[in-house]
Design a protein around this motif. Structure first.
Motif, mmCIF file in Angstrom:
data_model
loop_
_atom_site.group_PDB
_atom_site.id
_atom_site.type_symbol
_atom_site.label_atom_id
_atom_site.label_comp_id
_atom_site.label_asym_id
_atom_site.label_seq_id
_atom_site.Cartn_x
_atom_site.Cartn_y
_atom_site.Cartn_z
ATOM 1 N N ARG A 66 -4.492 4.203 8.308
ATOM 2 C CA ARG A 66 -3.784 4.622 6.687
ATOM 3 C C ARG A 66 -3.420 5.661 7.224
ATOM 4 O O ARG A 66 -1.962 6.160 6.788
ATOM 5 C CB ARG A 66 -4.735 4.448 5.975
ATOM 6 N N TRP A 67 -3.536 7.258 7.540
ATOM 7 C CA TRP A 67 -2.929 7.901 7.592
ATOM 8 C C TRP A 67 -1.859 8.314 8.884
ATOM 9 O O TRP A 67 -0.867 8.790 8.289
ATOM 10 C CB TRP A 67 -3.475 8.936 7.480
ATOM 11 N N LEU A 68 -1.547 7.027 9.508
ATOM 12 C CA LEU A 68 -0.832 6.835 10.466
ATOM 13 C C LEU A 68 0.357 6.592 10.101
ATOM 14 O O LEU A 68 1.761 6.983 9.993
ATOM 15 C CB LEU A 68 -0.999 5.547 11.537
ATOM 16 N N VAL A 69 0.453 5.126 8.902
ATOM 17 C CA VAL A 69 1.200 5.284 7.859
ATOM 18 C C VAL A 69 1.962 5.744 7.270
ATOM 19 O O VAL A 69 3.167 6.262 6.799
ATOM 20 C CB VAL A 69 0.998 3.873 7.286
ATOM 21 N N VAL A 70 0.711 7.009 6.749
ATOM 22 C CA VAL A 70 1.660 8.256 5.699
ATOM 23 C C VAL A 70 2.345 9.086 6.171
ATOM 24 O O VAL A 70 3.593 9.051 6.151
ATOM 25 C CB VAL A 70 0.345 9.014 4.984
ATOM 26 N N LEU A 131 3.484 -1.377 3.269
ATOM 27 C CA LEU A 131 2.555 0.099 3.773
ATOM 28 C C LEU A 131 0.767 -0.539 2.747
ATOM 29 O O LEU A 131 -0.089 -0.112 2.705
ATOM 30 C CB LEU A 131 3.406 1.046 2.669
ATOM 31 N N GLN A 132 0.808 -0.938 1.227
ATOM 32 C CA GLN A 132 0.285 -1.786 0.222
ATOM 33 C C GLN A 132 -1.160 -2.420 1.164
ATOM 34 O O GLN A 132 -2.695 -1.707 1.257
ATOM 35 C CB GLN A 132 0.604 -2.228 -1.175
ATOM 36 N N VAL A 133 0.156 -3.137 1.786
ATOM 37 C CA VAL A 133 -1.626 -4.164 2.346
ATOM 38 C C VAL A 133 -2.152 -3.330 3.539
ATOM 39 O O VAL A 133 -3.809 -4.019 4.200
ATOM 40 C CB VAL A 133 -1.047 -5.900 2.665
ATOM 41 N N SER A 134 -0.800 -2.771 3.983
ATOM 42 C CA SER A 134 -1.395 -2.448 5.863
ATOM 43 C C SER A 134 -3.686 -1.392 5.151
ATOM 44 O O SER A 134 -3.889 -1.152 6.215
ATOM 45 C CB SER A 134 -0.975 -1.563 6.123
ATOM 46 N N ALA A 135 -3.242 -0.568 3.659
ATOM 47 C CA ALA A 135 -4.337 0.681 3.607
ATOM 48 C C ALA A 135 -5.114 -0.683 3.047
ATOM 49 O O ALA A 135 -6.599 0.675 3.159
ATOM 50 C CB ALA A 135 -3.858 1.640 2.334
#
Length: 266
Positions: A66-70, A131-135
């Motif tokens: 989650r935070w890697l994607v951010v 991004l949404q699904v990954s979270a």
């Protein structure tokens, strides 16, 4: 879709819609005030940063991813936001939007919102689905970890191409001796659109990160749509249409790859 929490995803996507709606409404008001709507280009990258952030806060998936994607989306999106702001500051309306609104019958608030801001908001929501699904997905393991690492590496390639390409073009234009010349050095000797190619790589990389855990892979249409926009819809195709009229550009087209980086033809 074992392990996929639909209620968690519902909360994430609802929050994403809300934050994008607020962003587009604010951007519309700014555009109305300054008299030009190309300010919507500035909010393009920022919208994805906001979606990644709210998804990380609300989502209950793997914390590291989650935070890697951010971080990845913020690096890409904030750079793009600043680049577009600096590019458009102090200039008039983008001819693309003038033509678009003329075809739509004018620049009344309803037409502007529907043709520009609503369209962009919907595109941001759809393209940000990885991004949404990954979270909301659990941690990757085995082959999934390898897929996630490949996604990060592809993101790096994309950011390098996009940022270096933009920097090289800016430096080229800043040199008075290059006035009227065609940019054909550096990355621009390998592809006529290194920035668009890089942008595409960024989104395929983010999709791979989501695809590292099932069912993240089902969001594949998001990078497909993004690449379509970059290559055929609003990106390279429109730019080629205007640039092809400039002296020297047809010759540049003959020796340089359109999109994928390839060695220049002699």
């Amino acid at each position: 879709m074992n392990g996929f929490d639909w209620s968690d995803f519902g909360a994430v996507t609802a929050a994403s819609v809300l934050v994008l709606a607020v962003l587009q409404a604010a951007t519309f008001l700014v555009g109305r005030r300054i008299g030009r709507y190309n300010v919507v280009d500035v909010s393009w990258g920022l919208g994805f940063v906001l979606v990644a952030l709210v998804a990380a806060v609300i989502g209950d998936g793997d914390t590291l991813r989650r935070w890697l994607v951010v971080v990845l989306v913020a690096v890409w999106g904030l750079r793009l936001t600043w680049h577009m702001y600096a590019k458009s500051a102090g200039k008039g309306e983008d001819p693309r939007y003038v033509e678009m609104l003329d075809r739509a019958g004018g620049d009344s608030p309803g037409v502007v919102v529907r043709k520009i801001f609503l369209t962009q908001g919907l595109a941001q929501w759809f393209i940000s689905l990885p991004l949404q699904v990954s979270a909301v997905l659990g941690p990757a393991s085995g082959l999934g970890t390898v897929v996630g690492v490949l996604g990060v590496l592809l993101w790096v390639v994309g950011v390098v191409f996009e940022s270096v390409g933009d920097h090289q073009l800016k430096a080229f234009k800043a040199d008075p001796s290059n006035k009227g010349e065609i940019m054909d050095v550096g990355l621009w000797a390998w592809t006529r659109h290194p920035n668009y190619f890089g942008d595409s790589c960024v989104w395929w990389g983010l999709w791979l990160i989501a695809a590292s855990v099932w069912p993240g892979a089902v969001t594949v249409l998001s990078p497909v749509v993004m690449t379509y926009f970059l290559v055929f819809a609003t990106g390279a195709r429109l730019l080629e249409k205007s640039m092809s009229q400039r002296p020297g550009y047809p010759e540049y087209q003959q020796r340089t790859s359109y999109f994928l980086p390839l060695p220049p033809k002699r």
